[in-house]
Write a protein that holds these residues in place. Sequence first.
Motif, short mmCIF file in Angstrom:
data_model
loop_
_atom_site.label_atom_id
_atom_site.label_comp_id
_atom_site.label_asym_id
_atom_site.label_seq_id
_atom_site.Cartn_x
_atom_site.Cartn_y
_atom_site.Cartn_z
N ARG A 147 -6.67 -20.86 31.95
CA ARG A 147 -6.59 -22.04 32.80
C ARG A 147 -5.21 -22.16 33.44
O ARG A 147 -4.21 -21.67 32.91
CB ARG A 147 -6.91 -23.32 32.02
N ALA A 148 -5.17 -22.83 34.58
CA ALA A 148 -3.94 -23.17 35.29
C ALA A 148 -3.97 -24.67 35.54
O ALA A 148 -5.02 -25.23 35.89
CB ALA A 148 -3.85 -22.40 36.61
N SER A 149 -2.81 -25.32 35.35
CA SER A 149 -2.79 -26.78 35.40
C SER A 149 -1.54 -27.28 36.11
O SER A 149 -0.49 -26.63 36.09
CB SER A 149 -2.81 -27.38 33.99
N GLY A 150 -1.68 -28.44 36.70
CA GLY A 150 -0.52 -29.22 37.13
C GLY A 150 -0.15 -30.17 36.01
O GLY A 150 -1.02 -30.75 35.35
N VAL A 151 1.15 -30.32 35.73
CA VAL A 151 1.63 -31.07 34.57
C VAL A 151 2.57 -32.17 35.04
O VAL A 151 3.32 -32.00 36.01
CB VAL A 151 2.36 -30.15 33.57
N LEU A 152 2.56 -33.29 34.31
CA LEU A 152 3.45 -34.41 34.60
C LEU A 152 4.09 -34.86 33.29
O LEU A 152 3.38 -35.18 32.33
CB LEU A 152 2.68 -35.56 35.24
N ASP A 153 5.44 -34.85 33.23
CA ASP A 153 6.18 -35.23 32.03
C ASP A 153 7.01 -36.48 32.33
O ASP A 153 7.66 -36.57 33.39
CB ASP A 153 7.11 -34.08 31.60
N THR A 154 7.00 -37.45 31.40
CA THR A 154 7.62 -38.75 31.70
C THR A 154 9.07 -38.88 31.27
O THR A 154 9.83 -39.64 31.88
CB THR A 154 6.82 -39.88 31.02
N ALA A 200 8.79 -35.88 35.79
CA ALA A 200 8.92 -34.51 36.31
C ALA A 200 7.57 -33.84 36.49
O ALA A 200 6.80 -33.74 35.53
CB ALA A 200 9.79 -33.68 35.36
N PRO A 201 7.27 -33.35 37.69
CA PRO A 201 6.08 -32.52 37.88
C PRO A 201 6.38 -31.09 37.44
O PRO A 201 7.53 -30.62 37.50
CB PRO A 201 5.82 -32.59 39.38
N GLY A 202 5.36 -30.40 36.98
CA GLY A 202 5.52 -29.03 36.55
C GLY A 202 4.23 -28.26 36.70
O GLY A 202 3.23 -28.76 37.21
N ALA A 203 4.23 -27.01 36.23
CA ALA A 203 3.06 -26.15 36.29
C ALA A 203 2.89 -25.45 34.96
O ALA A 203 3.87 -25.12 34.29
CB ALA A 203 3.20 -25.12 37.41
N GLY A 204 1.63 -25.26 34.56
CA GLY A 204 1.37 -24.62 33.27
C GLY A 204 0.22 -23.64 33.37
O GLY A 204 -0.67 -23.77 34.20
N ILE A 205 0.25 -22.64 32.50
CA ILE A 205 -0.85 -21.70 32.34
C ILE A 205 -1.15 -21.59 30.85
O ILE A 205 -0.28 -21.83 30.01
CB ILE A 205 -0.53 -20.30 32.93
N ALA A 206 -2.38 -21.24 30.51
CA ALA A 206 -2.78 -21.12 29.11
C ALA A 206 -3.91 -20.11 29.00
O ALA A 206 -4.77 -20.01 29.88
CB ALA A 206 -3.21 -22.47 28.53
N ALA A 207 -3.89 -19.36 27.92
CA ALA A 207 -4.97 -18.43 27.60
C ALA A 207 -5.35 -18.66 26.16
O ALA A 207 -4.49 -18.90 25.30
CB ALA A 207 -4.51 -16.98 27.81
N GLY A 208 -6.65 -18.63 25.87
CA GLY A 208 -7.07 -18.94 24.51
C GLY A 208 -8.41 -18.34 24.15
O GLY A 208 -8.99 -17.54 24.89
#
Length: 378
Positions: free
Chosen positions: A216-223, A230-238
């Motif tokens: 998966r690929a995601s857009g991330v938001l950290d407070t 802060a906006p960010g980007a993430g990837i994950a494999a599982g």
Amino acid sequence: MGLRDPRRRDLLAAADSLIFSAPALAALAALGALAAVAGDARADTAASAGGVELDWIAPGECADRARVLAEIEQRLGRSAEANGEPPLKARAVVSRNERGSWDLRLTTTLGEAARSRELHGETCAELAGAAALIIALAIDPDAASRGTPTAEPDTGAAPGDISGADPGAGAAPEADASPDAPTAAEAPLAASPPPAASAAPAQGPSRPLELRGTLRASGVLDTASLPAVAPGAGIAAGMLIGAVRVELSGTYFGAQQAFVERTTMGGDVQLTTGGARVCYAMRYRSIELGPCAGVEVGVMSADSFGAASPGSNRALWVAPHPGALATFTLTDRLRVPLTIDVPFPVTRDRFVLVGIGAVHRSAAATLRASLGVEVRFP
């Protein structure tokens, strides 16, 4: 190639909405029979699919692939093997759910058109029959009008058990038998008593361990990890192991400016992390929802600006994080995942400009959310 026969489209739509039980399956067959004879025009029996390529995944206590294919052929009235026309590709996965009943995920593909549905039933046999009916209808919309397959005769009782007669009792001489009396082969057989409860093997709850990969690929938001939201980007494999998800992930948050109070000097702060997470997904129809727990390790860095002697520094970032994950089904392979995590940094290093003042320090806890797209395989 889409479904062109309106009767087939209506029948499959009806099949999607049923919670399959024995009465519901009979109702579906009756609906198919009515649709098959309604109107003056009949569908061409040379259906748009010439046969079926079936991938049947089910525990050992369920019907096997050969049994399901036999039921499909009985409904079609012909072989289900490919006959020169494009075949219907069907993948069925049967599993027992937490409530002790059964779930079936069925995906059918014909040409460019793919269709997924999830069915629920009290027994595995009901779902096997439902899958056979849906596949047969997808190949030939007249399949429902041919009736349900007949049950195999029970041949488990010994001949001496059928009549209940004492095998030691004397029989009347053959010469005295009336010519009008039915012979032993013609005489009606008495119903055999139901088998003892102990004869049936006990079936405990079982759920096959279905293994699937995820990416998966995601857009991330950290407070609160960085100086501002802060906006960010993430990837994950599982990997999905039944209801358990295990995955590795990476997240990047770009640089944000932080100023020393009442000055124009400060630093550009950024965060890069990698982590591991375990989730347990409880499924309800097209939604999976469950708790998660994980930990991430990374680097927070800051590069100074405005100072007479620019510099940079790095700090180790370690943060365990409880959370939750929800996925929404688009197709059998494509999902939309939403995650909520609450990282707790183990160390909270302070970035300072020596002799000037503090630039940034992370909060004791932060709220982080991500939304993305996930692909599952196979």
